[in-house]
Design a protein around this motif. Structure first.
Motif, PDB file in Angstrom:
ATOM      1  N   ARG A   1       0.837  -1.208   0.000  1.00  0.00           N
ATOM      2  CA  ARG A   1       0.000   0.000   0.000  1.00  0.00           C
ATOM      3  C   ARG A   1       0.872   1.258   0.000  1.00  0.00           C
ATOM      4  O   ARG A   1       1.808   1.397   0.793  1.00  0.00           O
ATOM      5  CB  ARG A   1      -0.924   0.018   1.212  1.00  0.00           C
ATOM      6  N   GLY A   2       0.572   2.172  -0.930  1.00  0.00           N
ATOM      7  CA  GLY A   2       1.313   3.410  -1.005  1.00  0.00           C
ATOM      8  C   GLY A   2       2.632   3.330  -1.745  1.00  0.00           C
ATOM      9  O   GLY A   2       3.352   4.318  -1.847  1.00  0.00           O
ATOM     10  N   THR A   3       2.967   2.154  -2.296  1.00  0.00           N
ATOM     11  CA  THR A   3       4.211   1.981  -3.043  1.00  0.00           C
ATOM     12  C   THR A   3       3.882   1.833  -4.527  1.00  0.00           C
ATOM     13  O   THR A   3       2.730   1.574  -4.906  1.00  0.00           O
ATOM     14  CB  THR A   3       4.977   0.730  -2.569  1.00  0.00           C
ATOM     15  N   PRO A   4       4.904   1.961  -5.409  1.00  0.00           N
ATOM     16  CA  PRO A   4       4.638   1.756  -6.842  1.00  0.00           C
ATOM     17  C   PRO A   4       4.163   0.339  -7.162  1.00  0.00           C
ATOM     18  O   PRO A   4       3.607   0.114  -8.233  1.00  0.00           O
ATOM     19  CB  PRO A   4       6.002   2.035  -7.492  1.00  0.00           C
ATOM     20  N   GLN A   5       4.374  -0.616  -6.245  1.00  0.00           N
ATOM     21  CA  GLN A   5       3.969  -1.992  -6.483  1.00  0.00           C
ATOM     22  C   GLN A   5       2.561  -2.294  -5.971  1.00  0.00           C
ATOM     23  O   GLN A   5       2.091  -3.430  -6.070  1.00  0.00           O
ATOM     24  CB  GLN A   5       4.954  -2.974  -5.827  1.00  0.00           C
ATOM     25  N   GLU A   6       1.873  -1.297  -5.445  1.00  0.00           N
ATOM     26  CA  GLU A   6       0.500  -1.522  -5.006  1.00  0.00           C
ATOM     27  C   GLU A   6      -0.351  -1.906  -6.217  1.00  0.00           C
ATOM     28  O   GLU A   6      -0.275  -1.255  -7.258  1.00  0.00           O
ATOM     29  CB  GLU A   6      -0.056  -0.254  -4.371  1.00  0.00           C
ATOM     30  N   PRO A   7      -1.130  -2.998  -6.127  1.00  0.00           N
ATOM     31  CA  PRO A   7      -1.945  -3.400  -7.278  1.00  0.00           C
ATOM     32  C   PRO A   7      -2.769  -2.241  -7.824  1.00  0.00           C
ATOM     33  O   PRO A   7      -3.303  -1.421  -7.064  1.00  0.00           O
ATOM     34  CB  PRO A   7      -2.838  -4.508  -6.705  1.00  0.00           C
ATOM     35  N   SER A   8      -2.852  -2.156  -9.145  1.00  0.00           N
ATOM     36  CA  SER A   8      -3.578  -1.055  -9.773  1.00  0.00           C
ATOM     37  C   SER A   8      -5.081  -1.241  -9.664  1.00  0.00           C
ATOM     38  O   SER A   8      -5.848  -0.283  -9.811  1.00  0.00           O
ATOM     39  CB  SER A   8      -3.182  -0.938 -11.243  1.00  0.00           C
ATOM     40  N   ALA A   9      -5.528  -2.472  -9.414  1.00  0.00           N
ATOM     41  CA  ALA A   9      -6.954  -2.748  -9.226  1.00  0.00           C
ATOM     42  C   ALA A   9      -7.081  -4.111  -8.550  1.00  0.00           C
ATOM     43  O   ALA A   9      -6.132  -4.907  -8.514  1.00  0.00           O
ATOM     44  CB  ALA A   9      -7.705  -2.731 -10.548  1.00  0.00           C
ATOM     45  N   TYR A  10      -8.283  -4.366  -8.030  1.00  0.00           N
ATOM     46  CA  TYR A  10      -8.557  -5.619  -7.325  1.00  0.00           C
ATOM     47  C   TYR A  10      -9.834  -6.217  -7.894  1.00  0.00           C
ATOM     48  O   TYR A  10     -10.840  -5.518  -8.066  1.00  0.00           O
ATOM     49  CB  TYR A  10      -8.729  -5.377  -5.825  1.00  0.00           C
ATOM     50  N   ILE A  11      -9.784  -7.510  -8.189  1.00  0.00           N
ATOM     51  CA  ILE A  11     -10.949  -8.200  -8.740  1.00  0.00           C
ATOM     52  C   ILE A  11     -11.184  -9.470  -7.929  1.00  0.00           C
ATOM     53  O   ILE A  11     -10.251 -10.234  -7.663  1.00  0.00           O
ATOM     54  CB  ILE A  11     -10.735  -8.559 -10.223  1.00  0.00           C
ATOM     55  N   LEU A  12     -12.430  -9.688  -7.565  1.00  0.00           N
ATOM     56  CA  LEU A  12     -12.810 -10.892  -6.824  1.00  0.00           C
ATOM     57  C   LEU A  12     -14.080 -11.470  -7.429  1.00  0.00           C
ATOM     58  O   LEU A  12     -15.061 -10.744  -7.623  1.00  0.00           O
ATOM     59  CB  LEU A  12     -13.043 -10.562  -5.345  1.00  0.00           C
ATOM     60  N   VAL A  13     -14.042 -12.778  -7.738  1.00  0.00           N
ATOM     61  CA  VAL A  13     -15.229 -13.472  -8.235  1.00  0.00           C
ATOM     62  C   VAL A  13     -15.398 -14.762  -7.434  1.00  0.00           C
ATOM     63  O   VAL A  13     -14.640 -15.718  -7.617  1.00  0.00           O
ATOM     64  CB  VAL A  13     -15.122 -13.816  -9.737  1.00  0.00           C
ATOM     65  N   PRO A  14     -16.359 -14.837  -6.517  1.00  0.00           N
ATOM     66  CA  PRO A  14     -16.656 -16.100  -5.840  1.00  0.00           C
ATOM     67  C   PRO A  14     -17.588 -16.953  -6.706  1.00  0.00           C
ATOM     68  O   PRO A  14     -18.344 -16.424  -7.524  1.00  0.00           O
ATOM     69  CB  PRO A  14     -17.351 -15.647  -4.558  1.00  0.00           C
ATOM     70  N   PHE A  15     -17.516 -18.255  -6.526  1.00  0.00           N
ATOM     71  CA  PHE A  15     -18.435 -19.132  -7.246  1.00  0.00           C
ATOM     72  C   PHE A  15     -18.683 -20.387  -6.427  1.00  0.00           C
ATOM     73  O   PHE A  15     -17.875 -20.796  -5.600  1.00  0.00           O
ATOM     74  CB  PHE A  15     -17.870 -19.527  -8.624  1.00  0.00           C
ATOM     75  N   ASN A  16     -19.834 -20.997  -6.631  1.00  0.00           N
ATOM     76  CA  ASN A  16     -20.116 -22.363  -6.147  1.00  0.00           C
ATOM     77  C   ASN A  16     -21.151 -22.963  -7.080  1.00  0.00           C
ATOM     78  O   ASN A  16     -20.912 -23.043  -8.268  1.00  0.00           O
ATOM     79  CB  ASN A  16     -20.516 -22.378  -4.658  1.00  0.00           C
ATOM     80  N   ASP A  17     -22.271 -23.365  -6.577  1.00  0.00           N
ATOM     81  CA  ASP A  17     -23.331 -23.904  -7.420  1.00  0.00           C
ATOM     82  C   ASP A  17     -24.638 -23.747  -6.652  1.00  0.00           C
ATOM     83  O   ASP A  17     -24.763 -24.315  -5.557  1.00  0.00           O
ATOM     84  CB  ASP A  17     -23.063 -25.376  -7.744  1.00  0.00           C
ATOM     85  N   PRO A  18     -25.579 -22.979  -7.160  1.00  0.00           N
ATOM     86  CA  PRO A  18     -25.689 -22.448  -8.522  1.00  0.00           C
ATOM     87  C   PRO A  18     -25.198 -21.009  -8.683  1.00  0.00           C
ATOM     88  O   PRO A  18     -25.423 -20.414  -9.732  1.00  0.00           O
ATOM     89  CB  PRO A  18     -27.187 -22.507  -8.768  1.00  0.00           C
ATOM     90  N   GLY A  19     -24.555 -20.437  -7.689  1.00  0.00           N
ATOM     91  CA  GLY A  19     -24.235 -19.022  -7.747  1.00  0.00           C
ATOM     92  C   GLY A  19     -22.855 -18.722  -8.294  1.00  0.00           C
ATOM     93  O   GLY A  19     -21.897 -19.467  -8.064  1.00  0.00           O
TER      94      GLY A  19
END
Length: 676
Positions: free
Chosen positions: A341-359
């Motif tokens: 956090r606060g460094t040039p290596q901080e991820p430019s974005a965050y993506i999260l996709v949970p899955f199971n069944d049926p969702g």
């Protein structure tokens, strides 16, 4: 699928064919070496405005900003100047290059999708329609930035820039003596004034090929705004009106003959081509400033893609047996967030996709680390009684949301219930150039089945189930890491490795069926922090040999060349190069399938796009969305990043499903100084 692998470090290709006749600023390339393209106009404006924003941010923070801002800026210069802490890490310009490429490719596609639309090119005196295209598009860009959908924002912005830029080559704005942009084109509340009426004659016949004085003196004296008429099918146009001109324009054959186009030096009014291009650059800068004011400095820089870091993207199975895996995903992601956090290596974005069944979902896409933390913290393991889950549906959602060339990590211990999506997911992998690595826990060997005390087969991945994930990992250039739940924390070091700055793939190979092999890879003096990943069963052995002949075997966990850790089917080697540049060798002994991947950190890399030539009135090259046809020729546009001295010397395409190798030819692109 064919993927590009570097046979020698940082080797790629540029293959470009002959130019075609075009009736707008040439989209990507020119044949005469003197004309300016939409690509150059767009990139020049982006670099200027990005540098200006970084300069203003530096001033507000009391930092120095020494870069001279003009029309000669390079991507690496702007990236370096905008980096507030470039001494602590290797600088990568890949994200910036990729974002700019997205914008100039979407700019170029206007000449294919909207080739005959007068509004998109300001032909036929369609000024209000052209202004509507611009202002509607700018509103969409601002909305995309507000929603943090920067991919859509870049694509729309490139198209808007094309229409704006065409105004200056298709109208008589420059002939009227204007050397500043017509800012009413980006302001929907302002009136478009001094437009030549439909009954006002605007041109006279050119004298042979000389069209220098074909605009009527009264039009110039009164400052009336007009643009050329254009039609590839009919010569019909209102009496006395100017034509666009050129061999594809039938209206230019009818009185008044000739045209007023300034698309290139050889156009009817080509003597004003440079003037039109210069004003088009300034107009594009003005449009970018309008967006910057609306969205703010930091979101604007994100829209431009000014980032050294990768996206942190997780696709996580949330069914009942995944408690340990979810906890490990939380641990590693929180560790990455807190440490970077606060460094040039901080991820430019965050993506999260949970899955199971049926969702499947909901999708979390954010640049705010705390929002991502909250989302992943809410995940709980439940359900999943019928074992197979909707893994590929979750991966498909992530691939559609993630930026190009993302690394996506999938956590699961279950077969895919939606294996029918394999082809769809593979196509998304190809088009996005994303790498997918699977973290598979408790994969069963082919000769045993796990049963509970009641004799019921429990949830676990069989070999055939895991093969689907291995195939997708292979197609993407990622890995399939198979571990026990107890060893998962040792394997997730791969995720932390991938988020280091300026990570490049030096060598990669998948061997199936297994066989003994001697691989070579090149280490140069720009490469640091090499890491090798080997996946395969426990019978696999290997030997690493440096360029000076020093060797280390796989049973030496700490030797002269590397430290080796093992987790499940993964061996991870932290290689000590000690300035030993040259050819290294990696020898593998195995009768079972295996993979080898070697990465390092370097400022030098390349990006590539498959392009196709198209003819007609707006002929040039454009981005090819689908895969090349089997057995046919393919043209790649490759951009080297991070160096002005590295040159392309060799290129090969390798078939990921076998040993087939196709060697390509290299041709310099037209107006080469604009292709770097």
């Amino acid at each position: 699928m064919c993927r590009i692998y570097t046979v020698q470090l940082f080797v790629a290709m540029v293959v470009l064919l002959r130019p075609s006749v075009v009736n707008s600023f040439q989209p990507l390339f020119v044949s005469d070496g003197n004309s300016t393209t939409h690509r150059h106009i767009t990139q020049t404006a982006i670099l200027r405005k990005t540098a200006e924003v970084c300069r203003d941010i530096a001033a507000s923070e009391g930092r120095e900003f020494s870069l001279t801002i003009d029309d000669t800026l390079s991507v690496s210069q702007v990236q370096m100047a905008c980096s507030s802490d470039n001494s602590s890490s290797i600088l990568s310009t890949v994200n910036f290059h990729t974002s700019i490429a997205t914008m100039f490719f979407s700019n170029a596609i206007v000449d294919v999708v909207y080739a005959l639309s007068e509004e998109h090119h300001f032909d036929d005196e369609t000024f209000k329609g052209g202004r509507d295209v611009i202002t509607t598009g700018v509103s969409a860009v601002k909305a995309s930035v507000k929603d943090e959908n920067y991919i859509a924002g870049r694509w729309t912005l490139g198209q808007v820039c094309h229409t704006l830029q065409d105004f200056y080559s298709h109208s008589n704005w420059v002939e009227l003596g204007n050397n500043a942009p017509y800012n009413s084109l980006i302001k929907p509340d302002q009136t478009l004034t001094n437009l030549a009426g439909v009954d006002v004659q605007t041109c006279k016949n050119c004298t042979g090929d000389n069209c220098k004085n074909n605009i009527l003196p009264d039009v110039l004296q009164q400052g009336l705004l007009t643009s050329g008429y254009f039609n590839i099918f009919s010569s019909e146009k209102p009496t006395g009106k100017c034509s666009h001109g050129g061999s594809f324009d039938k209206t230019s054959e009818r009185d008044p003959v000739g045209g007023i186009s300034k698309d290139k030096v050889g156009s009817s009014h080509g003597f004003l081509h440079k003037d039109a291009a210069n004003v088009a650059v300034n107009a594009t800068v003005e449009l970018l400033e309008d967006i910057r004011i609306a969205v703010g400095d930091v979101p604007f820089l994100r829209l431009m893609g000014l980032s050294q870091s990768s996206v942190l993207c997780f696709v996580i199975d949330t069914t009942g047996s995944m408690s340990d895996d979810i906890a490990e995903a939380k641990r590693v992601s929180f560790g990455i967030i807190d440490s970077k956090r606060g460094t040039p290596q901080e991820p430019s974005a965050y993506i999260l996709v949970p899955f199971n069944d049926p969702g499947v979902g909901p999708l979390t896409l954010t640049t705010n680390a705390d929002i991502f933390k909250e989302s992943i913290n809410r995940l709980t393991a439940s359900g999943g009684g019928d074992i197979p889950e909707l893994c590929l549906s979750g991966l498909q959602l992530a691939l559609t949301a993630a930026p190009s060339s993302s690394e996506i990590f999938v956590f699961t211990d279950a077969p895919a219930k939606d294996a029918h999506l394999k082809s769809t997911v593979t196509a998304l992998i190809e088009s996005s150039k994303s790498e997918v690595t699977f973290m598979l826990t408790d994969v069963l060997s082919s000769h045993r089945r796990r049963r509970s005390s009641q004799g019921v087969i429990t949830r676990a991945l069989g070999q055939s189930d895991a093969q689907l994930y291995r195939d997708l990992a292979q197609a993407s250039g990622g890995q399939s890491i198979e571990v026990t739940k107890a060893d998962l924390s040792m394997a997730t070091s791969v995720i932390e490795d991938s988020l280091a700055s300026a990570v490049v793939t030096i060598f990669q190979a998948v061997v199936n069926p297994g066989r003994n092999n001697n691989f070579t890879f090149t280490v140069d003096d720009l490469t640091q922090n090499l890491t090798a990943y080997v996946t395969g069963d426990s019978s696999l052995s290997f030997k690493l040999t440096s360029s000076t002949g020093v060797s280390q075997a796989s049973n030496e966990t700490s030797g002269p060349l590397a430290s080796i850790t093992t987790a499940g089917n993964l061996r991870r080697l932290r290689i000590r190069t000690d300035n030993e540049t040259g050819i290294w060798q990696f020898s593998v002994t195995s009768d079972s399938p295996y993979s080898v991947k070697i990465t390092g950190q370097s400022s030098v890399d390349f990006i590539y796009n498959i392009v196709e030539e198209h003819g007609g009135a707006h002929g040039d090259f454009s981005l090819k969305e689908s895969r090349p046809l089997s057995g046919g020729n393919a043209t790649l546009m490759v951009t080297m990043t991070g160096s002005n001295t590295v040159t392309v010397t060799d290129v090969s395409l390798l078939d990921d499903s076998g040993p087939t190798q196709v060697n390509g030819s290299i041709q310099a692109c037209y107006n080469f100084k604009l292709c770097n």
